[in-house]
Design a protein around this motif. Sequence first.
Motif, PDB file in Angstrom:
ATOM      1  N   ALA A 413       1.446  -1.224   0.681  1.00 31.03           N
ATOM      2  CA  ALA A 413      -0.218  -0.181  -0.042  1.00 31.03           C
ATOM      3  C   ALA A 413       1.045   1.403  -0.258  1.00 31.03           C
ATOM      4  O   ALA A 413       1.722   0.914  -0.097  1.00 31.03           O
ATOM      5  N   ASP A 414       0.387   2.584  -0.347  1.00 25.42           N
ATOM      6  CA  ASP A 414       1.034   3.554  -0.444  1.00 25.42           C
ATOM      7  C   ASP A 414       1.594   3.785   0.884  1.00 25.42           C
ATOM      8  O   ASP A 414       2.556   4.808   1.165  1.00 25.42           O
ATOM      9  N   ASP A 415       1.285   3.088   1.891  1.00 23.46           N
ATOM     10  CA  ASP A 415       1.533   3.649   3.278  1.00 23.46           C
ATOM     11  C   ASP A 415       2.841   2.625   4.383  1.00 23.46           C
ATOM     12  O   ASP A 415       3.052   2.506   5.207  1.00 23.46           O
ATOM     13  N   GLY A 416       3.197   1.568   2.827  1.00 31.00           N
ATOM     14  CA  GLY A 416       3.986   0.105   2.684  1.00 31.00           C
ATOM     15  C   GLY A 416       2.926  -0.717   3.692  1.00 31.00           C
ATOM     16  O   GLY A 416       3.911  -1.504   3.851  1.00 31.00           O
ATOM     17  N   GLU A 417       1.980  -0.511   4.042  1.00 37.54           N
ATOM     18  CA  GLU A 417       1.125  -1.818   4.984  1.00 37.54           C
ATOM     19  C   GLU A 417       1.282  -2.889   3.541  1.00 37.54           C
ATOM     20  O   GLU A 417       1.460  -2.845   2.493  1.00 37.54           O
ATOM     21  N   VAL A 418       1.423  -4.299   3.981  1.00 37.26           N
ATOM     22  CA  VAL A 418       1.317  -5.630   3.267  1.00 37.26           C
ATOM     23  C   VAL A 418       0.227  -5.775   3.442  1.00 37.26           C
ATOM     24  O   VAL A 418      -0.323  -6.234   4.120  1.00 37.26           O
ATOM     25  N   LEU A 419      -0.454  -6.580   1.970  1.00 35.33           N
ATOM     26  CA  LEU A 419      -1.463  -6.901   0.954  1.00 35.33           C
ATOM     27  C   LEU A 419      -1.283  -7.914   0.564  1.00 35.33           C
ATOM     28  O   LEU A 419      -0.669  -8.267  -0.487  1.00 35.33           O
ATOM     29  N   ILE A 420      -3.034  -8.543   0.796  1.00 34.06           N
ATOM     30  CA  ILE A 420      -2.324 -10.510   0.371  1.00 34.06           C
ATOM     31  C   ILE A 420      -3.894 -10.301   0.123  1.00 34.06           C
ATOM     32  O   ILE A 420      -4.762 -10.841   1.032  1.00 34.06           O
ATOM     33  N   ARG A 421      -3.955 -11.483  -1.072  1.00 33.72           N
ATOM     34  CA  ARG A 421      -4.927 -12.125  -1.510  1.00 33.72           C
ATOM     35  C   ARG A 421      -4.712 -13.331  -2.091  1.00 33.72           C
ATOM     36  O   ARG A 421      -3.304 -13.432  -2.452  1.00 33.72           O
ATOM     37  N   ALA A 435     -14.702  -5.667  13.184  1.00 31.28           N
ATOM     38  CA  ALA A 435     -13.341  -6.116  13.092  1.00 31.28           C
ATOM     39  C   ALA A 435     -12.599  -7.616  12.001  1.00 31.28           C
ATOM     40  O   ALA A 435     -11.907  -6.977  11.397  1.00 31.28           O
ATOM     41  N   THR A 436     -13.529  -8.184  11.925  1.00 33.42           N
ATOM     42  CA  THR A 436     -12.891  -8.811  10.311  1.00 33.42           C
ATOM     43  C   THR A 436     -13.121  -7.269   9.321  1.00 33.42           C
ATOM     44  O   THR A 436     -12.565  -7.315   8.165  1.00 33.42           O
ATOM     45  N   ALA A 437     -13.958  -6.382   9.230  1.00 31.18           N
ATOM     46  CA  ALA A 437     -13.966  -5.478   8.082  1.00 31.18           C
ATOM     47  C   ALA A 437     -13.385  -4.477   7.831  1.00 31.18           C
ATOM     48  O   ALA A 437     -12.605  -3.542   7.133  1.00 31.18           O
ATOM     49  N   GLU A 438     -12.700  -4.453   9.575  1.00 28.20           N
ATOM     50  CA  GLU A 438     -11.118  -3.332   9.410  1.00 28.20           C
ATOM     51  C   GLU A 438     -10.668  -3.830   8.603  1.00 28.20           C
ATOM     52  O   GLU A 438      -9.065  -3.545   8.979  1.00 28.20           O
ATOM     53  N   TRP A 444      -9.013  -7.368  -0.280  1.00 30.66           N
ATOM     54  CA  TRP A 444      -7.190  -7.559   0.331  1.00 30.66           C
ATOM     55  C   TRP A 444      -7.478  -8.169   1.566  1.00 30.66           C
ATOM     56  O   TRP A 444      -7.735  -6.780   2.922  1.00 30.66           O
ATOM     57  N   LEU A 445      -6.684  -8.248   2.078  1.00 28.37           N
ATOM     58  CA  LEU A 445      -6.300  -8.726   3.357  1.00 28.37           C
ATOM     59  C   LEU A 445      -5.104  -7.626   4.366  1.00 28.37           C
ATOM     60  O   LEU A 445      -3.834  -7.828   3.301  1.00 28.37           O
ATOM     61  N   HIS A 446      -5.217  -6.166   4.899  1.00 32.13           N
ATOM     62  CA  HIS A 446      -4.334  -5.316   5.310  1.00 32.13           C
ATOM     63  C   HIS A 446      -3.591  -6.449   6.667  1.00 32.13           C
ATOM     64  O   HIS A 446      -3.999  -6.145   7.746  1.00 32.13           O
TER      65      HIS A 446
END
Length: 602
Positions: A413-421, A435-438, A444-446
């Motif tokens: 992501a733009d802030d460096g977070e790893v996203l996985i699908r 909590a799931t929606a967050e 993508w899983l954040h």
Amino acid sequence: MGRRGRPPGPERRGWVVPTLDKGADFMSEIQAVPRERLGRIQYLPFDDSDPSLPAMVRRQADTYGSADLWMVPKGDAYERISWARCFGEVTNLARGLVDVGVRHRDHVALSSENRYEWRVSDLAILAAGGVSVPLHAALTGAQARHEIADAGCKTLFISNQGQADKLAPLADRLDPLERIIAFEPIQWPGKHEVILYSDLVERGAKTSRRIADEQRQRERALTREDLATIIYTSGTTGVPKGVMLTHDNILFLCDRIRATVGLREEELMLSWLPLSHGFGRMADHYMPMMTGCPVALAEGHEVLIKRIAQAQPTVMTAVPRIFEKIFAMTSLLSPDEQKRKLHGLFGQRLRYLVSGGAPLPVVIADAFLSAGVLMLEGYGLTETTAISHFNHYERYRTGTVGLALPETETKIADDGEVLIRGRHIMKGYWGMPEATAEILYDGWLHTGDIGHVDDEGFLTITDRKKDLIVNSAGKNIAPQLVESALAQVPLINQVIVFGDRRQFLSAVIVPEWLAVDKLFGQMGLEKKPPAEAVKDPTLISVMQAYIDEALKDLAPWEQIRKFILLPEPLTIESGMLTPTMKIRRRQAFERYRDQIDALYIE
């Protein structure tokens, strides 16, 4: 080896641990392993034909029959458990569960230390059409009660009197629990029915045709979309969340790793990781069953070195904390002696070690590589069915967590977070849609981890998104970077770095007391008990010198200017470590807040 494997030949049926030549100086030929290898991975065919986990186990039991599946500790020796024997016990226990009232899709809790009965019970719960809910053995009674109630478990497997004693004061508040199945005889004050595990297995073996048919019908009715397990996160912050994993999540993950890593039938894996945790359960429980690879069990990290010597494994998984402790044990030896020691600890047969569950300091990996021991790091969350990336023995890069699992997408992501699908992403958190929606949105899983992917596809994790320290000058600091650098200090056992909104970094340090004692001896000083040594000016001065040397290549704002020494280690029992030995940073800060604050006043 293909997906179905080959029928076990005579060499598999008569598999034995080789006898070591005690006179052979195999360590005299130690050759360092390169820090990276970029060879080509030979993929085996993928196969999604198994409709459920019990179907996979049944097929493998038919294939391997009398071949070894588990090697179970019995005193100073191992008892061999065949596929046929284990599968028969699983089936009988599953029928026993049906007979005592466990219903289709019931949630069944499992509170036990690692042992053979844990593995059978987990498989039997699934074969009875249920959902397995493993509880970490180190949980307090109140924590275990919360998870039993949250998951709505009516049945609880429990290992021994020690586990029962934790829950006994809460016996009248364990609703909806109805029955307890105990691996060993226990005294229980509650109203619940208590059944001995061995009695239930025997009951299942003698059950009626109706019950047997009911159990088999439930097993056949399972699909890949059915819920298989709820694993409560041991996370370093917040209330534990129940991660819902389906049969497809687990089967997909295990098949793709099998096809990529290519574990062989003639391998021997040593297993000691907590089976209640996702990493241990996938890597040391379901994965070997899918490949036909036998597994030697170790009761825990306390006896790990002993069990390694006995079993002579070819593959072993562990969390970095274990490798750090082994490194610390050898860090004051000369370089050649350290290499010989590290190499010798794991025996002649070892092909590679796998590290996961927490970040592995590069200095630790380098030390093992220089000793000729290949160490491969992987990465994943419980929410990704424990594994999403891994280094392969034909293609790896030290300092990274490896390549994405086949059919898995990674995005930064733009802030460096790893996203996985991918197909191994959880179904969601049990009973927690918000909590799931967050964490799971836009497909993508954040992950909450900060990282980057290099030009070869290797992922590097630099820090937790919420753990980033912003000092009073506005500098962003990744505490894991500093902590990894400090892991090479032979006098440090555990370390946590703090300094958010402060003018400099500080640390809470647990010394490696064996190394401290040796240092005092070399300096001609009298050995002191830890409670006194933490205040010793000499130790404080030497520790600071080691810290300065370890951090010399980091920026000025990444230096440790003050620290606290603790006489006792941070433990799971104290609530300072997760079951996979990750430090709970926020809990540690709250515990030592006054002492940390004092560092910035003095």
